[in-house]
Design a protein around this motif. Structure first.
Motif, PDB file in Angstrom:
ATOM      1  N   UNK A 117       0.821  -1.208   0.000  1.00 38.75           N
ATOM      2  CA  UNK A 117       0.000   0.000   0.000  1.00 38.75           C
ATOM      3  C   UNK A 117       0.854   1.257   0.000  1.00 38.75           C
ATOM      4  N   UNK A 118       0.294   2.307  -0.591  1.00 34.25           N
ATOM      5  CA  UNK A 118       0.965   3.615  -0.542  1.00 34.25           C
ATOM      6  C   UNK A 118       0.272   4.547   0.439  1.00 34.25           C
ATOM      7  N   UNK A 119      -0.593   3.994   1.283  1.00 33.83           N
ATOM      8  CA  UNK A 119      -1.315   4.845   2.240  1.00 33.83           C
ATOM      9  C   UNK A 119      -0.350   5.595   3.148  1.00 33.83           C
ATOM     10  N   UNK A 120      -0.837   6.710   3.679  1.00 43.59           N
ATOM     11  CA  UNK A 120      -0.014   7.457   4.612  1.00 43.59           C
ATOM     12  C   UNK A 120       1.178   8.111   3.946  1.00 43.59           C
ATOM     13  N   UNK A 121       1.181   8.170   2.620  1.00 43.81           N
ATOM     14  CA  UNK A 121       2.213   8.929   1.919  1.00 43.81           C
ATOM     15  C   UNK A 121       3.494   8.177   1.662  1.00 43.81           C
ATOM     16  N   UNK A 122       3.725   7.048   2.347  1.00 38.29           N
ATOM     17  CA  UNK A 122       4.941   6.296   2.040  1.00 38.29           C
ATOM     18  C   UNK A 122       4.586   4.833   1.873  1.00 38.29           C
ATOM     19  N   UNK A 123       5.189   4.215   0.879  1.00 32.89           N
ATOM     20  CA  UNK A 123       4.799   2.862   0.518  1.00 32.89           C
ATOM     21  C   UNK A 123       5.320   1.839   1.514  1.00 32.89           C
ATOM     22  N   UNK A 124       4.685   0.688   1.529  1.00 31.95           N
ATOM     23  CA  UNK A 124       5.137  -0.397   2.382  1.00 31.95           C
ATOM     24  C   UNK A 124       4.124  -1.521   2.380  1.00 31.95           C
ATOM     25  N   UNK A 125       4.348  -2.478   3.286  1.00 37.40           N
ATOM     26  CA  UNK A 125       3.395  -3.569   3.474  1.00 37.40           C
ATOM     27  C   UNK A 125       2.587  -3.272   4.726  1.00 37.40           C
ATOM     28  N   UNK A 126       1.293  -3.543   4.644  1.00 35.78           N
ATOM     29  CA  UNK A 126       0.379  -3.249   5.742  1.00 35.78           C
ATOM     30  C   UNK A 126      -0.436  -4.492   6.068  1.00 35.78           C
ATOM     31  N   UNK A 184      -5.626  -1.448  11.295  1.00 36.48           N
ATOM     32  CA  UNK A 184      -4.598  -1.581  10.282  1.00 36.48           C
ATOM     33  C   UNK A 184      -3.263  -1.155  10.879  1.00 36.48           C
ATOM     34  N   UNK A 185      -2.189  -1.851  10.488  1.00 39.78           N
ATOM     35  CA  UNK A 185      -0.856  -1.494  10.985  1.00 39.78           C
ATOM     36  C   UNK A 185       0.157  -1.689   9.879  1.00 39.78           C
ATOM     37  N   UNK A 186       1.222  -0.916   9.984  1.00 40.62           N
ATOM     38  CA  UNK A 186       2.283  -1.062   8.995  1.00 40.62           C
ATOM     39  C   UNK A 186       3.169  -2.240   9.382  1.00 40.62           C
ATOM     40  N   UNK A 187       3.466  -3.083   8.418  1.00 41.72           N
ATOM     41  CA  UNK A 187       4.356  -4.225   8.679  1.00 41.72           C
ATOM     42  C   UNK A 187       5.787  -3.867   8.319  1.00 41.72           C
ATOM     43  N   UNK A 188       5.983  -3.342   7.114  1.00 42.28           N
ATOM     44  CA  UNK A 188       7.317  -3.017   6.609  1.00 42.28           C
ATOM     45  C   UNK A 188       7.232  -1.684   5.883  1.00 42.28           C
ATOM     46  N   UNK A 189       8.150  -0.806   6.151  1.00 44.72           N
ATOM     47  CA  UNK A 189       8.225   0.437   5.400  1.00 44.72           C
ATOM     48  C   UNK A 189       9.181   0.208   4.232  1.00 44.72           C
ATOM     49  N   UNK A 190       8.688   0.354   3.012  1.00 45.75           N
ATOM     50  CA  UNK A 190       9.534   0.063   1.863  1.00 45.75           C
ATOM     51  C   UNK A 190       8.915   0.658   0.614  1.00 45.75           C
ATOM     52  N   UNK A 191       9.711   1.379  -0.156  1.00 42.90           N
ATOM     53  CA  UNK A 191       9.193   2.017  -1.365  1.00 42.90           C
ATOM     54  C   UNK A 191       8.776   0.980  -2.397  1.00 42.90           C
ATOM     55  N   UNK A 192       9.451  -0.163  -2.408  1.00 42.27           N
ATOM     56  CA  UNK A 192       9.185  -1.131  -3.467  1.00 42.27           C
ATOM     57  C   UNK A 192       8.783  -2.506  -2.953  1.00 42.27           C
ATOM     58  N   UNK A 193       8.444  -2.607  -1.672  1.00 43.42           N
ATOM     59  CA  UNK A 193       7.973  -3.882  -1.138  1.00 43.42           C
ATOM     60  C   UNK A 193       6.673  -4.267  -1.828  1.00 43.42           C
TER      61      UNK A 193
END
Lengths: 453, 197
Positions: free
Chosen positions: A398-407, A416-425
């Motif tokens: 997801x790109x939610x919250x302005x920065x991409x990652x896995x949610x 909902x919670x962020x699992x990994x912060x990553x531009x290309x995950x």
């Protein structure tokens, strides 16, 4: 020919035209979640001898986070001034609003400590369950998994549904040499890279036993499916038909590998007999169209897959043995419909996928017969859902919250919670339960009986 | 400017003079450098050596011309082969503009039967990652079939899809997407285009 591209532009500009997207009219745009009662659980400081104090604190942190992430219990914080000595003061915990009290103690020699957990039912004033967990050395990868497993036991004692802490998520991310396969614990810690192909690695899929991951790689030029053995950490060629082999998935009993491969320039779904290590059998037949991304039902008798055979991209369900494909997403005439990445839930009742809403992918679920379509996300791009073994949580990119990652989303409560912060995950796949007491053959017997009611 | 012009004029006149002096015994091809004619009568023995040197020079010149011609041809071939074709969104059909590009490739591939290509299918970033792999494969295949339909041997093409993983333009707008929906044509065997051939 260019209508597809053009149709998107006006749709994204005119937000006042809600019909101009791929959502069927009977689905409300807007996310509806049930308010869910989560019984309160309180876990005070874990008692430990001074030399194990630090260990006890990190154990507590991991378990509290796991209990919270189960989304089945309300973790309550507690002051450190509450006396823990003597018999359990149920009245006190009841007054604080707790339904469950989890007491922990770390005992034994410093080089082989044991974590003893006891869960008390505050309302009925009784000891619900107790169990000791041998803790591996803190640097051992099995250490965190043992704690996750302990947390899953607690969730089970309290709610009779096992938690999902003792699981991992495999996914694709950018590394120096290209796209590689990574894995991370369900709580977002213990991230590590698995593959070292320095090319393009795609579509990781856990084996049901959790010890292998099938994935697609370009490492030898021709895209093929490899199988990564997690324990020795080696990968070997699994399927290499002429052309491209992609989107592997294991059947739940581990006997078949579903995948897609090039046939006369298009893509079709195949199964490969893992038990006999032979024989690719073609499952789909759609001339002039692509069929890919299979995902088996829990009994393995059916599979969901993705196909553009109707001129739009849709999700279909088909019998594994034989039978025709049934469309389960809605065909909408003259619109840019793009439904992709189906994942059949381990509980069997829902299929998750992503579908375009005004050109932006969002996560949906639908029953295997096509009924009860439900949109789960609306902020940012949300793609490639994968179910947790509880059939209740979904991981997605997801790109939610302005920065991409896995949610991670709890489809019941909407938490909902962020699992990994990553531009290309991307392309996450949630494992089955990796509980080490079940996984490592020899030691599996130790606590099994306690666990199975 | 003025000085340059003067130089130009004097150089041209020198060439003209040299050509006139050279007379009819020589090839009419224009010489880049005026050859000062040696006095013929003074050393008659050197005439043979002189002619040999002239012939050697001529050979070198011809070789150089041939090299340049081949280099220009090679560049032409490479640029025709490298010319990309583009696709509409979520389509693998050959567009009319792509057809023109492919026709140029067809005549060139007939002219150079030793050339082998890999046809790479690419997509924009919008579709799902996995679907784009399949779509890119279809695009590559669609191009391969087009070329085959004009009698080019199927064995001269490999196909591969990179989905959305190798964008040409790293931006997120219609223009970039249009550029990225494409087929690329890396050469896997140059055939007689090779310099030593």
């Amino acid at each position: 020919m260019i209508s597809g591209a053009l149709a998107l532009a006006p749709a994204s500009i005119s937000a006042q035209e809600p019909q101009r997207d791929s959502i069927p009219t009977d689905v409300r745009v807007g996310i509806l979640y049930q308010p869910v009662f989560r019984p309160g659980i309180v876990m005070p400081v874990i008692s430990a001898p001074p030399e194990l104090r630090e260990l006890a604190d990190s154990v507590l942190a991991v378990i509290l986070r796991d209990l919270d992430y189960s989304d089945r219990l309300q973790v309550m914080s507690v002051g450190e001034d509450i006396p823990l000595e003597g018999p359990v003061n149920y009245g006190l915990w009841d007054q604080l609003g707790a339904v469950w009290l989890l007491l922990g103690a770390i005992e034994g020699p410093a080089d082989a400590p044991v974590l003893r957990l006891s869960l008390h039912d505050v309302v009925y004033r009784l000891l619900q369950d107790v169990r000791a967990f041998e803790l591996p050395p803190i640097r051992d990868p099995a250490f965190r998994m043992t704690l996750h497993s302990a947390a899953d036991h607690v969730v089970r004692w309290a709610t009779s549904s096992t938690g999902i802490a003792a699981t991992r998520i495999a996914f694709v991310d950018r590394s120096a040499g290209g796209l590689e396969i990574f894995v991370v614990d369900s709580d977002g810690f213990a991230l590590r890279r698995l593959s070292d192909d320095s090319s393009i690695a795609y579509s990781p899929a856990w084996s049901p036993s959790g010890d292998r991951i099938a994935y697609m790689s370009y490492k030898d030029g021709d895209p093929a499916i490899y199988e990564f053995d997690v324990n020795p950490g080696t990968s070997s060629l699994l399927v290499d038909l002429p052309g491209m082999d992609m989107t592997p998935t294991y059947s739940p009993d581990g006997t078949l590998l579903g995948f897609a491969a090039t046939v006369e320039g298009r893509t079709e779904v195949y199964s490969y007999n893992l038990a006999e290590r032979c024989c690719a059998t073609r499952l789909t037949y759609a001339r002039f169209a692509n069929s890919l991304s299979p995902s088996f039902s829990p009994d393995g008798k059916r599979f969901a897959f993705n196909s553009d055979r109707l001129g739009q991209l849709h999700i279909f369900v088909q019998d594994t043995e034989d039978g025709s494909a049934e469309l389960i997403t809605r065909y909408i005439y003259d619109q840019s419909v793009h439904n992709a990445a189906p994942d059949w839930s381990p509980t069997g009742d829902r299929i998750a996928f992503h579908g375009w809403v005004e050109g932006v992918p969002q996560i949906f679920t639908v029953a295997p017969d096509g009924r009860g379509l439900r949109q789960l996300t609306q902020e940012g791009r949300n793609e490639d859902p994968s179910w947790a073994p509880d059939g209740r949580h979904i991981v997605f990119a997801s790109t939610r919250g302005g920065s991409a990652g896995l949610w991670v989303l709890d489809v019941v409560s909407g938490r909902i919670r962020r699992l990994v912060r990553s531009a290309e995950g991307r392309l996450p796949d949630w494992s089955g339960r990796l509980d080490s007491t079940f996984l490592v053959g020899g030691t599996a017997a130790a606590g099994r009986n306690r666990d199975n009611p | 400017m003025v000085i340059n012009l003067k130089r130009e004029v004097s150089w041209l006149s020198a060439v003209a003079l040299a050509l006139v002096v050279a007379g009819c015994g020589r090839a009419p091809a224009p010489e880049p450098e005026p050859q000062p004619e040696p006095e013929p009568q003074v050393q008659p023995r050197d005439e043979a050596a002189e002619r040999e040197a002239r012939e050697a020079e001529e050979r070198r010149r011809r070789e150089e011309e041939e090299r340049l011609r081949r280099e220009a041809e090679r560049r032409r071939v490479l640029s025709v082969i490298a010319e990309r074709v583009h696709f509409d969104f979520d389509k693998s059909d050959i567009r009319p503009d792509a057809e023109e590009v492919l026709q140029r490739k067809v005549s060139l591939l007939r002219e150079y039967p030793g050339i082998r290509l890999r046809i790479e299918g690419h997509c924009d970033e919008r579709g799902s990652n996995e679907y784009n792999l399949a779509l890119g494969q279809r695009r590559a295949e669609s191009v391969r079939r087009y070329l085959m339909s004009y009698g080019i041997d199927a064995g001269r093409f490999g196909t591969i899809s990179y989905g959305e993983e190798r964008p040409l333009v790293d931006a997120h707008n219609e223009e970039a997407w249009a550029q990225n929906r494409r087929a690329d044509f890396p050469i896997t065997d140059h055939g007689r285009l090779e310099p030593q051939d």
